[in-house]
Write a protein that holds these residues in place. Structure first.
Motif, PDB file in Angstrom:
ATOM      1  N   ILE A 186       0.384  -3.637   4.240  1.00 11.94           N
ATOM      2  CA  ILE A 186       0.632  -2.438   5.033  1.00 11.94           C
ATOM      3  C   ILE A 186       1.870  -2.645   5.899  1.00 11.94           C
ATOM      4  CG2 ILE A 186      -0.234  -1.033   6.949  1.00 11.94           C
ATOM      5  CD1 ILE A 186      -3.025  -1.339   5.808  1.00 11.94           C
ATOM      6  N   MET A 213       0.303   3.718   3.097  1.00 13.51           N
ATOM      7  CA  MET A 213       0.303   3.260   4.485  1.00 13.51           C
ATOM      8  C   MET A 213       1.434   2.292   4.817  1.00 13.51           C
ATOM      9  SD  MET A 213      -2.222   4.682   6.105  1.00 13.51           S
ATOM     10  CE  MET A 213      -2.500   3.612   7.510  1.00 13.51           C
ATOM     11  N   THR A 260      -2.712  -6.016   6.173  1.00 11.93           N
ATOM     12  CA  THR A 260      -2.991  -5.569   4.803  1.00 11.93           C
ATOM     13  C   THR A 260      -4.182  -4.617   4.814  1.00 11.93           C
ATOM     14  OG1 THR A 260      -4.653  -7.231   4.181  1.00 11.93           O
ATOM     15  CG2 THR A 260      -2.327  -7.890   4.040  1.00 11.93           C
ATOM     16  N   ASP A 261      -4.563  -4.168   3.633  1.00 13.17           N
ATOM     17  CA  ASP A 261      -5.738  -3.301   3.517  1.00 13.17           C
ATOM     18  C   ASP A 261      -7.005  -3.984   4.033  1.00 13.17           C
ATOM     19  OD1 ASP A 261      -4.175  -1.374   2.407  1.00 13.17           O
ATOM     20  OD2 ASP A 261      -4.904  -1.618   0.361  1.00 13.17           O
ATOM     21  N   ASN A 302       0.879  -1.173   0.000  1.00  9.31           N
ATOM     22  CA  ASN A 302       0.000   0.000   0.000  1.00  9.31           C
ATOM     23  C   ASN A 302       0.917   1.224   0.000  1.00  9.31           C
ATOM     24  OD1 ASN A 302      -1.395   2.322   1.025  1.00  9.31           O
ATOM     25  ND2 ASN A 302      -3.006   1.003   1.803  1.00  9.31           N
ATOM     26  N   TYR A 358       7.599   4.675   8.396  1.00  3.21           N
ATOM     27  CA  TYR A 358       6.916   4.746   7.103  1.00  3.21           C
ATOM     28  C   TYR A 358       7.956   5.123   6.059  1.00  3.21           C
ATOM     29  CZ  TYR A 358       2.237   4.778   9.220  1.00  3.21           C
ATOM     30  OH  TYR A 358       1.092   4.457   9.884  1.00  3.21           O
TER      31      TYR A 358
END
Length: 249
Positions: free
Chosen positions: A176, A54, A186-187, A51, A69
Protein backbone atom coordinates in the motif's frame (compact mmCIF):
# COMPACT_ATOMS: atom_id res chain seq x y z
CA UNK A 1 9.90 -30.88 -18.91
CA UNK A 2 12.50 -32.20 -16.40
CA UNK A 3 13.38 -30.36 -13.19
CA UNK A 4 16.61 -28.92 -14.63
CA UNK A 5 14.79 -27.47 -17.65
CA UNK A 6 12.02 -26.11 -15.42
CA UNK A 7 14.56 -24.39 -13.18
CA UNK A 8 16.33 -22.90 -16.21
CA UNK A 9 13.02 -21.60 -17.58
CA UNK A 10 12.11 -20.06 -14.23
CA UNK A 11 15.52 -18.40 -13.97
CA UNK A 12 15.12 -16.97 -17.45
CA UNK A 13 11.70 -15.58 -16.58
CA UNK A 14 13.13 -14.13 -13.39
CA UNK A 15 15.95 -12.40 -15.28
CA UNK A 16 13.42 -10.92 -17.71
CA UNK A 17 11.40 -9.48 -14.81
CA UNK A 18 14.61 -8.20 -13.19
CA UNK A 19 15.39 -6.38 -16.44
CA UNK A 20 11.89 -4.88 -16.58
CA UNK A 21 12.16 -3.61 -13.00
CA UNK A 22 15.61 -2.13 -13.65
CA UNK A 23 14.42 -0.40 -16.83
CA UNK A 24 11.36 1.06 -15.10
CA UNK A 25 13.44 2.38 -12.20
CA UNK A 26 16.04 3.85 -14.56
CA UNK A 27 13.30 5.63 -16.54
CA UNK A 28 11.83 7.14 -13.36
CA UNK A 29 15.22 8.40 -12.24
CA UNK A 30 16.33 9.80 -15.58
CA UNK A 31 13.39 12.21 -15.94
CA UNK A 32 10.01 12.74 -14.28
CA UNK A 33 7.51 11.91 -17.01
CA UNK A 34 3.95 10.69 -17.32
CA UNK A 35 4.95 7.61 -19.31
CA UNK A 36 7.67 6.55 -16.86
CA UNK A 37 5.26 6.80 -13.92
CA UNK A 38 2.48 4.99 -15.80
CA UNK A 39 4.85 2.18 -16.87
CA UNK A 40 6.09 1.70 -13.29
CA UNK A 41 2.54 1.56 -11.93
CA UNK A 42 1.46 -0.88 -14.64
CA UNK A 43 4.40 -3.16 -13.88
CA UNK A 44 3.73 -3.03 -10.14
CA UNK A 45 0.11 -3.96 -10.70
CA UNK A 46 0.81 -6.69 -13.26
CA UNK A 47 3.30 -8.36 -10.91
CA UNK A 48 0.84 -7.93 -8.02
CA UNK A 49 3.41 -5.95 -6.07
CA UNK A 50 1.09 -2.99 -5.45
CA UNK A 51 -2.49 -2.78 -4.22
CA UNK A 52 -4.01 -1.11 -7.32
CA UNK A 53 -6.81 0.57 -5.35
CA UNK A 54 -4.93 1.82 -2.29
CA UNK A 55 -1.32 2.30 -3.44
CA UNK A 56 0.09 5.63 -2.33
CA UNK A 57 3.36 7.55 -2.14
CA UNK A 58 4.75 9.57 0.72
CA UNK A 59 5.65 13.07 -0.44
CA UNK A 60 8.01 13.82 2.45
CA UNK A 61 9.42 12.14 5.51
CA UNK A 62 6.95 14.01 7.72
CA UNK A 63 3.74 12.21 8.71
CA UNK A 64 1.80 15.46 8.20
CA UNK A 65 2.57 15.59 4.48
CA UNK A 66 -0.26 14.56 2.15
CA UNK A 67 0.02 11.18 0.46
CA UNK A 68 -0.30 11.03 -3.30
CA UNK A 69 -2.43 8.20 -4.71
CA UNK A 70 -1.19 7.25 -8.19
CA UNK A 71 -3.15 4.75 -10.25
CA UNK A 72 -4.02 3.84 -13.82
CA UNK A 73 -7.45 3.67 -15.39
CA UNK A 74 -7.36 1.62 -18.57
CA UNK A 75 -10.07 1.89 -21.22
CA UNK A 76 -9.10 -0.43 -24.07
CA UNK A 77 -6.15 1.29 -25.74
CA UNK A 78 -6.52 4.42 -23.62
CA UNK A 79 -4.61 4.64 -20.35
CA UNK A 80 -5.24 7.49 -17.92
CA UNK A 81 -2.85 8.32 -15.09
CA UNK A 82 -4.77 9.61 -12.08
CA UNK A 83 -3.09 11.50 -9.25
CA UNK A 84 -5.27 11.98 -6.17
CA UNK A 85 -4.56 13.16 -2.67
CA UNK A 86 -5.56 10.75 0.04
CA UNK A 87 -7.77 10.88 3.10
CA UNK A 88 -5.85 13.88 4.47
CA UNK A 89 -7.45 16.04 1.82
CA UNK A 90 -10.77 14.22 1.73
CA UNK A 91 -11.16 14.77 5.46
CA UNK A 92 -10.28 18.47 5.22
CA UNK A 93 -13.15 19.29 2.87
CA UNK A 94 -16.55 20.47 4.05
CA UNK A 95 -18.49 17.16 4.03
CA UNK A 96 -21.68 18.90 2.92
CA UNK A 97 -19.85 20.07 -0.21
CA UNK A 98 -17.87 16.94 -0.92
CA UNK A 99 -18.93 14.55 -3.64
CA UNK A 100 -17.21 11.26 -2.76
CA UNK A 101 -17.53 9.83 -6.27
CA UNK A 102 -14.24 9.36 -8.10
CA UNK A 103 -13.73 11.11 -11.41
CA UNK A 104 -10.94 13.68 -11.05
CA UNK A 105 -10.92 16.43 -13.63
CA UNK A 106 -10.45 20.19 -13.77
CA UNK A 107 -13.36 20.68 -11.33
CA UNK A 108 -12.28 18.09 -8.79
CA UNK A 109 -10.48 19.57 -5.77
CA UNK A 110 -8.67 16.39 -4.75
CA UNK A 111 -6.97 15.13 -7.89
CA UNK A 112 -6.30 15.37 -11.57
CA UNK A 113 -5.71 13.23 -14.65
CA UNK A 114 -2.22 13.68 -16.10
CA UNK A 115 -2.87 14.05 -19.79
CA UNK A 116 -0.22 13.10 -22.38
CA UNK A 117 0.36 16.66 -23.56
CA UNK A 118 1.00 18.02 -20.06
CA UNK A 119 4.46 18.40 -18.57
CA UNK A 120 5.55 17.38 -15.10
CA UNK A 121 5.88 21.06 -14.14
CA UNK A 122 2.24 21.70 -15.14
CA UNK A 123 1.01 18.78 -13.04
CA UNK A 124 3.03 19.91 -10.02
CA UNK A 125 1.43 23.37 -10.26
CA UNK A 126 -2.06 21.82 -10.40
CA UNK A 127 -1.41 19.66 -7.34
CA UNK A 128 0.15 22.49 -5.35
CA UNK A 129 -2.84 24.75 -6.13
CA UNK A 130 -5.20 22.05 -4.83
CA UNK A 131 -3.32 21.79 -1.56
CA UNK A 132 -3.25 25.58 -1.18
CA UNK A 133 -6.95 26.02 -2.06
CA UNK A 134 -7.99 23.41 0.50
CA UNK A 135 -5.62 24.69 3.19
CA UNK A 136 -4.27 21.19 3.80
CA UNK A 137 -2.09 20.70 6.85
CA UNK A 138 1.42 19.88 5.70
CA UNK A 139 0.99 21.29 2.21
CA UNK A 140 4.42 22.94 2.45
CA UNK A 141 5.90 19.46 2.85
CA UNK A 142 4.58 18.27 -0.51
CA UNK A 143 7.47 17.23 -2.78
CA UNK A 144 6.49 15.64 -6.08
CA UNK A 145 10.07 14.63 -6.91
CA UNK A 146 10.21 12.77 -3.59
CA UNK A 147 6.97 10.95 -4.50
CA UNK A 148 8.45 9.82 -7.84
CA UNK A 149 11.60 8.61 -6.08
CA UNK A 150 9.41 6.68 -3.63
CA UNK A 151 7.68 5.03 -6.60
CA UNK A 152 11.04 3.78 -7.88
CA UNK A 153 11.97 2.51 -4.43
CA UNK A 154 8.54 0.92 -3.97
CA UNK A 155 8.98 -1.07 -7.17
CA UNK A 156 12.44 -2.29 -6.16
CA UNK A 157 11.60 -3.03 -2.53
CA UNK A 158 8.28 -4.76 -3.20
CA UNK A 159 9.78 -6.98 -5.90
CA UNK A 160 12.80 -7.95 -3.79
CA UNK A 161 10.76 -8.55 -0.63
CA UNK A 162 8.02 -10.56 -2.30
CA UNK A 163 10.33 -12.65 -4.48
CA UNK A 164 12.98 -13.31 -1.86
CA UNK A 165 15.62 -11.61 -4.00
CA UNK A 166 16.44 -9.17 -1.20
CA UNK A 167 16.99 -11.89 1.42
CA UNK A 168 14.86 -14.18 3.55
CA UNK A 169 12.23 -11.57 4.39
CA UNK A 170 9.10 -11.43 2.26
CA UNK A 171 6.16 -9.06 2.40
CA UNK A 172 3.03 -11.11 2.93
CA UNK A 173 0.74 -8.97 0.77
CA UNK A 174 0.71 -6.27 -1.94
CA UNK A 175 2.21 -2.92 -1.00
CA UNK A 176 0.00 0.00 0.00
CA UNK A 177 2.81 2.39 0.90
CA UNK A 178 6.56 2.21 1.41
CA UNK A 179 6.79 4.04 4.75
CA UNK A 180 10.58 4.18 5.06
CA UNK A 181 13.69 2.05 4.61
CA UNK A 182 12.59 -0.51 7.22
CA UNK A 183 8.78 -0.51 7.20
CA UNK A 184 6.01 -0.96 4.65
CA UNK A 185 2.23 -0.72 4.86
CA UNK A 186 0.58 -3.65 3.06
CA UNK A 187 -2.86 -5.22 2.86
CA UNK A 188 -1.90 -7.17 6.00
CA UNK A 189 -0.70 -4.21 8.06
CA UNK A 190 2.58 -2.59 9.03
CA UNK A 191 5.34 -5.01 7.97
CA UNK A 192 9.07 -5.02 8.56
CA UNK A 193 11.49 -5.16 5.66
CA UNK A 194 14.21 -6.59 7.91
CA UNK A 195 12.57 -9.39 9.87
CA UNK A 196 9.43 -11.46 10.22
CA UNK A 197 7.55 -8.78 12.13
CA UNK A 198 4.17 -7.23 11.39
CA UNK A 199 1.29 -5.41 13.05
CA UNK A 200 -2.17 -6.03 11.53
CA UNK A 201 -4.30 -3.11 10.39
CA UNK A 202 -6.85 -2.42 13.09
CA UNK A 203 -8.51 0.46 14.89
CA UNK A 204 -6.05 0.06 17.75
CA UNK A 205 -2.66 1.69 17.26
CA UNK A 206 0.44 -0.18 18.41
CA UNK A 207 1.67 2.97 20.17
CA UNK A 208 2.90 1.10 23.21
CA UNK A 209 4.81 -1.55 21.29
CA UNK A 210 8.59 -1.14 21.79
CA UNK A 211 10.93 -0.91 18.84
CA UNK A 212 11.61 -4.45 17.56
CA UNK A 213 15.22 -5.72 17.69
CA UNK A 214 17.39 -5.03 14.61
CA UNK A 215 15.36 -1.92 13.77
CA UNK A 216 16.13 1.80 13.99
CA UNK A 217 14.22 3.50 16.81
CA UNK A 218 13.82 6.61 14.65
CA UNK A 219 12.38 4.68 11.70
CA UNK A 220 10.10 2.72 14.06
CA UNK A 221 8.81 6.00 15.54
CA UNK A 222 8.28 7.31 12.00
CA UNK A 223 6.40 4.15 10.99
CA UNK A 224 4.16 4.22 14.06
CA UNK A 225 3.50 7.94 13.58
CA UNK A 226 2.63 7.45 9.93
CA UNK A 227 0.46 4.41 10.66
CA UNK A 228 -1.48 6.27 13.34
CA UNK A 229 -1.89 9.42 11.26
CA UNK A 230 -3.28 7.49 8.30
CA UNK A 231 -5.66 5.49 10.50
CA UNK A 232 -7.02 8.79 11.83
CA UNK A 233 -7.25 10.21 8.31
CA UNK A 234 -9.28 7.22 7.14
CA UNK A 235 -11.61 7.54 10.14
CA UNK A 236 -12.09 11.23 9.30
CA UNK A 237 -12.83 10.36 5.69
CA UNK A 238 -15.57 7.90 6.69
CA UNK A 239 -17.02 10.48 9.09
CA UNK A 240 -17.12 12.94 6.19
CA UNK A 241 -18.85 10.41 3.96
CA UNK A 242 -21.46 9.72 6.65
CA UNK A 243 -22.05 13.45 7.14
CA UNK A 244 -22.40 13.92 3.38
CA UNK A 245 -24.92 11.11 3.09
CA UNK A 246 -26.88 12.50 6.04
CA UNK A 247 -26.89 16.01 4.56
CA UNK A 248 -28.15 14.68 1.23
CA UNK A 249 -30.63 12.08 2.46
Amino acid sequence: MDLESLAASQNEQRRAVDDEIAAAVAALRSAVSRDAIADALRLGEELRLFNPHMFRLRTSGNEASPDLYAFLMEYGQVSELWLNFGPVLFGSLDPTQWDPRYGPDEENPVGTIWRPEESAAEIVRVLERQLLANDVVGRDLFDFARAVDMLALSLQVAFAARSGNGGPVKLSAPLICLVNAQWALTDEGLESLLADCRHPISDELPAGVPCPPQHSADLWADAIGYFGARQRDIATMFEGMAAYELANS
